[in-house]
Scaffold this motif. Structure first.
Motif, PDB file in Angstrom:
ATOM      1  N   SER A   1       0.867  -1.179   0.000  1.00  6.98           N
ATOM      2  CA  SER A   1       0.000   0.000   0.000  1.00  6.98           C
ATOM      3  C   SER A   1       0.907   1.234   0.000  1.00  6.98           C
ATOM      4  O   SER A   1       2.136   1.130   0.095  1.00  6.98           O
ATOM      5  CB  SER A   1      -0.869  -0.004   1.257  1.00  6.98           C
ATOM      6  N   GLU A   2       0.295   2.407  -0.067  1.00  3.56           N
ATOM      7  CA  GLU A   2       1.073   3.652  -0.004  1.00  3.56           C
ATOM      8  C   GLU A   2       1.853   3.720   1.314  1.00  3.56           C
ATOM      9  O   GLU A   2       3.045   4.055   1.327  1.00  3.56           O
ATOM     10  CB  GLU A   2       0.121   4.841  -0.142  1.00  3.56           C
ATOM     11  N   LYS A   3       1.197   3.389   2.423  1.00  2.00           N
ATOM     12  CA  LYS A   3       1.876   3.371   3.727  1.00  2.00           C
ATOM     13  C   LYS A   3       2.987   2.327   3.726  1.00  2.00           C
ATOM     14  O   LYS A   3       4.081   2.570   4.234  1.00  2.00           O
ATOM     15  CB  LYS A   3       0.895   3.079   4.861  1.00  2.00           C
ATOM     16  N   GLY A   4       2.710   1.160   3.163  1.00  2.00           N
ATOM     17  CA  GLY A   4       3.712   0.100   3.097  1.00  2.00           C
ATOM     18  C   GLY A   4       4.954   0.535   2.336  1.00  2.00           C
ATOM     19  O   GLY A   4       6.080   0.240   2.740  1.00  2.00           O
TER      20      GLY A   4
ATOM     21  N   LYS B   1      23.408 -23.467  14.878  1.00  2.00           N
ATOM     22  CA  LYS B   1      22.767 -23.232  16.172  1.00  2.00           C
ATOM     23  C   LYS B   1      22.458 -21.745  16.354  1.00  2.00           C
ATOM     24  O   LYS B   1      23.330 -20.891  16.182  1.00  2.00           O
ATOM     25  CB  LYS B   1      23.692 -23.730  17.284  1.00  2.00           C
ATOM     26  N   LEU B   2      21.214 -21.468  16.708  1.00  2.00           N
ATOM     27  CA  LEU B   2      20.798 -20.097  16.974  1.00  2.00           C
ATOM     28  C   LEU B   2      21.474 -19.604  18.247  1.00  2.00           C
ATOM     29  O   LEU B   2      21.398 -20.252  19.287  1.00  2.00           O
ATOM     30  CB  LEU B   2      19.277 -20.029  17.138  1.00  2.00           C
ATOM     31  N   SER B   3      22.151 -18.460  18.167  1.00  4.47           N
ATOM     32  CA  SER B   3      22.835 -17.924  19.347  1.00  4.47           C
ATOM     33  C   SER B   3      22.169 -16.669  19.893  1.00  4.47           C
ATOM     34  O   SER B   3      22.316 -16.354  21.069  1.00  4.47           O
ATOM     35  CB  SER B   3      24.309 -17.644  19.033  1.00  4.47           C
ATOM     36  N   GLU B   4      21.432 -15.942  19.043  1.00  4.39           N
ATOM     37  CA  GLU B   4      20.819 -14.695  19.509  1.00  4.39           C
ATOM     38  C   GLU B   4      19.715 -14.276  18.550  1.00  4.39           C
ATOM     39  O   GLU B   4      19.795 -14.515  17.353  1.00  4.39           O
ATOM     40  CB  GLU B   4      21.882 -13.585  19.565  1.00  4.39           C
ATOM     41  N   VAL B   5      18.682 -13.627  19.113  1.00  6.21           N
ATOM     42  CA  VAL B   5      17.633 -12.989  18.308  1.00  6.21           C
ATOM     43  C   VAL B   5      17.521 -11.561  18.808  1.00  6.21           C
ATOM     44  O   VAL B   5      17.432 -11.325  20.008  1.00  6.21           O
ATOM     45  CB  VAL B   5      16.263 -13.700  18.473  1.00  6.21           C
ATOM     46  N   ARG B   6      17.544 -10.616  17.871  1.00  8.14           N
ATOM     47  CA  ARG B   6      17.339  -9.230  18.274  1.00  8.14           C
ATOM     48  C   ARG B   6      16.443  -8.538  17.262  1.00  8.14           C
ATOM     49  O   ARG B   6      16.516  -8.801  16.062  1.00  8.14           O
ATOM     50  CB  ARG B   6      18.648  -8.482  18.461  1.00  8.14           C
ATOM     51  N   GLN B   7      15.601  -7.681  17.787  1.00  5.71           N
ATOM     52  CA  GLN B   7      14.710  -6.910  16.922  1.00  5.71           C
ATOM     53  C   GLN B   7      15.457  -5.678  16.435  1.00  5.71           C
ATOM     54  O   GLN B   7      16.164  -5.019  17.202  1.00  5.71           O
ATOM     55  CB  GLN B   7      13.452  -6.498  17.683  1.00  5.71           C
ATOM     56  N   ILE B   8      15.315  -5.377  15.158  1.00  4.34           N
ATOM     57  CA  ILE B   8      15.875  -4.161  14.586  1.00  4.34           C
ATOM     58  C   ILE B   8      14.764  -3.108  14.655  1.00  4.34           C
ATOM     59  O   ILE B   8      13.681  -3.308  14.099  1.00  4.34           O
ATOM     60  CB  ILE B   8      16.321  -4.369  13.118  1.00  4.34           C
ATOM     61  N   ALA B   9      15.034  -2.022  15.356  1.00  2.33           N
ATOM     62  CA  ALA B   9      14.014  -0.987  15.557  1.00  2.33           C
ATOM     63  C   ALA B   9      13.674  -0.301  14.242  1.00  2.33           C
ATOM     64  O   ALA B   9      14.556   0.049  13.451  1.00  2.33           O
ATOM     65  CB  ALA B   9      14.513   0.031  16.568  1.00  2.33           C
ATOM     66  N   LEU B  10      12.382  -0.105  14.021  1.00  3.79           N
ATOM     67  CA  LEU B  10      11.882   0.615  12.848  1.00  3.79           C
ATOM     68  C   LEU B  10      10.996   1.755  13.342  1.00  3.79           C
ATOM     69  O   LEU B  10      10.199   1.570  14.251  1.00  3.79           O
ATOM     70  CB  LEU B  10      11.050  -0.312  11.950  1.00  3.79           C
ATOM     71  N   ASP B  11      11.136   2.893  12.723  1.00  2.00           N
ATOM     72  CA  ASP B  11      10.317   4.045  13.101  1.00  2.00           C
ATOM     73  C   ASP B  11       9.050   4.055  12.258  1.00  2.00           C
ATOM     74  O   ASP B  11       8.905   4.865  11.339  1.00  2.00           O
ATOM     75  CB  ASP B  11      11.131   5.321  12.899  1.00  2.00           C
ATOM     76  N   VAL B  12       8.160   3.094  12.528  1.00  3.75           N
ATOM     77  CA  VAL B  12       6.896   3.014  11.786  1.00  3.75           C
ATOM     78  C   VAL B  12       5.730   3.016  12.778  1.00  3.75           C
ATOM     79  O   VAL B  12       5.878   2.566  13.911  1.00  3.75           O
ATOM     80  CB  VAL B  12       6.834   1.750  10.886  1.00  3.75           C
ATOM     81  N   LYS B  13       4.619   3.535  12.305  1.00  4.38           N
ATOM     82  CA  LYS B  13       3.425   3.583  13.153  1.00  4.38           C
ATOM     83  C   LYS B  13       2.460   2.488  12.705  1.00  4.38           C
ATOM     84  O   LYS B  13       2.300   2.237  11.514  1.00  4.38           O
ATOM     85  CB  LYS B  13       2.771   4.957  13.041  1.00  4.38           C
ATOM     86  N   ALA B  14       1.804   1.876  13.673  1.00  4.96           N
ATOM     87  CA  ALA B  14       0.815   0.832  13.373  1.00  4.96           C
ATOM     88  C   ALA B  14      -0.386   1.442  12.659  1.00  4.96           C
ATOM     89  O   ALA B  14      -0.669   2.623  12.803  1.00  4.96           O
ATOM     90  CB  ALA B  14       0.378   0.146  14.649  1.00  4.96           C
ATOM     91  N   ILE B  15      -1.064   0.613  11.911  1.00  7.11           N
ATOM     92  CA  ILE B  15      -2.252   1.069  11.175  1.00  7.11           C
ATOM     93  C   ILE B  15      -3.435   1.125  12.112  1.00  7.11           C
ATOM     94  O   ILE B  15      -3.650   0.279  12.911  1.00  7.11           O
ATOM     95  CB  ILE B  15      -2.545   0.136   9.981  1.00  7.11           C
TER      96      ILE B  15
ATOM     97  N   TRP C   1       3.408 -13.980  17.009  1.00 10.07           N
ATOM     98  CA  TRP C   1       2.901 -13.617  15.686  1.00 10.07           C
ATOM     99  C   TRP C   1       1.825 -12.540  15.788  1.00 10.07           C
ATOM    100  O   TRP C   1       1.814 -11.597  14.995  1.00 10.07           O
ATOM    101  CB  TRP C   1       2.354 -14.866  14.977  1.00 10.07           C
ATOM    102  N   GLN C   2       0.925 -12.671  16.781  1.00 11.70           N
ATOM    103  CA  GLN C   2      -0.173 -11.716  16.927  1.00 11.70           C
ATOM    104  C   GLN C   2       0.320 -10.291  17.161  1.00 11.70           C
ATOM    105  O   GLN C   2      -0.325  -9.345  16.729  1.00 11.70           O
ATOM    106  CB  GLN C   2      -1.087 -12.121  18.083  1.00 11.70           C
ATOM    107  N   GLN C   3       1.442 -10.133  17.850  1.00  9.00           N
ATOM    108  CA  GLN C   3       1.924  -8.776  18.159  1.00  9.00           C
ATOM    109  C   GLN C   3       2.972  -8.267  17.170  1.00  9.00           C
ATOM    110  O   GLN C   3       3.473  -7.162  17.304  1.00  9.00           O
ATOM    111  CB  GLN C   3       2.471  -8.718  19.594  1.00  9.00           C
ATOM    112  N   LEU C   4       3.275  -9.066  16.162  1.00  5.97           N
ATOM    113  CA  LEU C   4       4.317  -8.728  15.191  1.00  5.97           C
ATOM    114  C   LEU C   4       3.914  -7.520  14.353  1.00  5.97           C
ATOM    115  O   LEU C   4       2.803  -7.466  13.832  1.00  5.97           O
ATOM    116  CB  LEU C   4       4.544  -9.942  14.286  1.00  5.97           C
ATOM    117  N   GLY C   5       4.815  -6.562  14.239  1.00 12.13           N
ATOM    118  CA  GLY C   5       4.556  -5.376  13.431  1.00 12.13           C
ATOM    119  C   GLY C   5       4.602  -5.680  11.941  1.00 12.13           C
ATOM    120  O   GLY C   5       5.019  -6.750  11.513  1.00 12.13           O
TER     121      GLY C   5
END
Length: 191
Positions: free
Chosen positions: A27-30, A177-191, A160-164
Motif C-alpha cells: 500500500s502507499e503506507k507500506g 545453532k541459533l545464538s541470539e535474536v534481536r529486533q531491529i528498531a523501525l520508526d513506523v506507526k501501526a495502522i 505472531w499476533q503482536q508482530l509489526g
C-alpha cells in the motif's frame, strides 16, 4: 573461531488485501515503511538479499538491495504459508486452529508442520552456503514465526499476533545453532 551468520528476517510492510497472493503490492503506507526498512538495514553490512517471490515481500527489501547494489534472489521456501485454498471466513479462529494443531491443514492449505519444514529447509541451506554473511530475507509474518519457532519455541502464536508490519528480526547463528535474536528498531506507526 566460528563465524557468525546473521539472517535479517523482514516481514513485509502493509499491503492492501487482494486475492492475488503473488502479485499483491504494498500500500502507499507500506511503500513509505519499506524505505524505513532500508534505512534501518543500511548500517548492518548486508551482503546478500533474498526474498519470497511475493511482490509485497520483494518490494519491502528492494530498498536495501538497491543500497548495496545487489539483485534479490527469490526463494519459494520463504513464501507465506497457504492457510487454505479458499479465504477463511473467520481468519483469526482459522489461524488459531492451525497453530493449536501442528499437523492440521484446511483443505488445500499447509499445516504449521509442513510450512515450517519448507522454510527451515531454506534457512539450513543458507547457513551451509553463506557462513559468516549478513543476509536480508524478505518474507511474511506467519512463515517467519514458524521458522523462528523451530529454533526457539518461545516464538509462537502470541508472538505472531503482536508482530509489526513491517518488522525486522536478526537471527544470529554459529554453525547451525541459533545464538541470539534481536529486533531491529523501525520508526513506523501501526495502522
Amino acid at each position: 573461531m566460528k563465524l557468525q551468520t546473521h539472517l535479517y528476517f523482514v516481514r513485509h510492510a502493509h499491503s492492501d488485501y487482494t486475492p492475488d497472493e503473488l502479485g499483491r503490492p504494498l500500500s502507499e503506507k507500506g511503500a513509505e515503511d519499506a524505505k524505513k526498512v532500508a534505512e534501518a538495514l543500511k548500517g548492518e553490512k548486508i551482503s546478500r538479499v533474498i526474498s519470497s517471490p511475493y511482490k509485497r515481500a520483494i518490494q519491502t527489501v528492494e530498498g536495501i538491495s538497491r543500497e548495496i547494489n545487489l539483485e534479490i534472489e527469490l526463494l519459494d521456501g520463504f513464501r507465506e504459508r497457504l492457510l487454505s485454498s479458499e479465504p477463511a471466513a473467520e481468519f483469526q479462529s482459522a489461524i488459531l486452529k492451525a497453530w493449536e494443531d501442528e499437523q492440521f491443514a484446511f483443505e488445500g492449505g499447509e499445516s504449521n508442520q509442513a510450512a515450517r519444514a519448507r522454510g527451515v529447509k531454506e534457512v539450513l541451506e543458507i547457513l551451509q552456503h553463506y557462513e559468516g554473511e549478513r543476509i536480508a530475507i524478505g518474507t511474511h509474518g506467519n512463515i517467519m514465526v514458524l521458522i523462528m519457532s523451530y529454533f526457539d519455541s518461545r516464538y509462537g502464536f502470541q508472538f505472531w499476533q503482536q508482530l509489526g508490519m513491517p518488522a525486522v528480526y536478526c537471527l544470529s547463528f554459529e554453525d547451525m545453532k541459533l545464538s541470539e535474536v534481536r529486533q531491529i528498531a523501525l520508526d513506523v506507526k501501526a495502522i
